[in-house]
Design an enzyme around this catalytic site. Structure first.
Site, PDB file in Angstrom:
ATOM      1  N   CYS A  23      11.389  -9.156 -26.306  1.00 16.96           N
ATOM      2  CA  CYS A  23      12.595  -8.552 -25.755  1.00 16.96           C
ATOM      3  C   CYS A  23      13.101  -7.497 -26.730  1.00 16.96           C
ATOM      4  O   CYS A  23      12.995  -7.697 -27.929  1.00 16.96           O
ATOM      5  CB  CYS A  23      13.665  -9.611 -25.537  1.00 16.96           C
ATOM      6  SG  CYS A  23      13.348 -10.647 -24.104  1.00 16.96           S
ATOM      7  N   PRO A  24      13.618  -6.392 -26.288  1.00 15.23           N
ATOM      8  CA  PRO A  24      13.895  -6.035 -24.903  1.00 15.23           C
ATOM      9  C   PRO A  24      12.742  -5.326 -24.201  1.00 15.23           C
ATOM     10  O   PRO A  24      12.869  -4.942 -23.042  1.00 15.23           O
ATOM     11  CB  PRO A  24      15.096  -5.099 -25.017  1.00 15.23           C
ATOM     12  CG  PRO A  24      14.834  -4.357 -26.296  1.00 15.23           C
ATOM     13  CD  PRO A  24      14.186  -5.387 -27.216  1.00 15.23           C
TER      14      PRO A  24
END
Length: 87
Positions: A23-24
């Site tokens: 992530c992201p």
């Protein structure tokens, strides 16, 4: 790419493998793939990890896409099918 073996969970228009992403970037790659689809088409996402498992379905839904199903696969991989929402 459409895989159709008669099972609903194997029907999709495009697939991406983000099992190596964190992530992201997991949702960035998912969002870019969804942007390339036409409304109603299905994206198969292969992912790993708690954050992507929680964030991708939630964020996709918030952006108007539908989570069709989620299936556990080998090696801790989750198979997630998303239907692109209306434009």
């Amino acid at each position: 790419m459409t895989a159709n073996t008669g099972l609903q969970e194997n029907v999709f228009d495009r697939s991406i493998d983000i099992t190596g992403e964190t992530c992201p970037m997991t949702f960035v790659r998912t969002r870019l793939a969804l942007d390339r689809l036409q409304p109603g088409e299905i994206l198969l996402v292969l992912l790993k990890g708690d954050e992507p498992r929680n964030n991708i379905p939630r964020t996709a839904t918030e952006q108007g896409h539908a989570v069709l199903d989620q299936q556990e696969a080998e090696g801790g991989v989750l198979r997630l099918r998303l239907r692109k929402g209306p434009a």
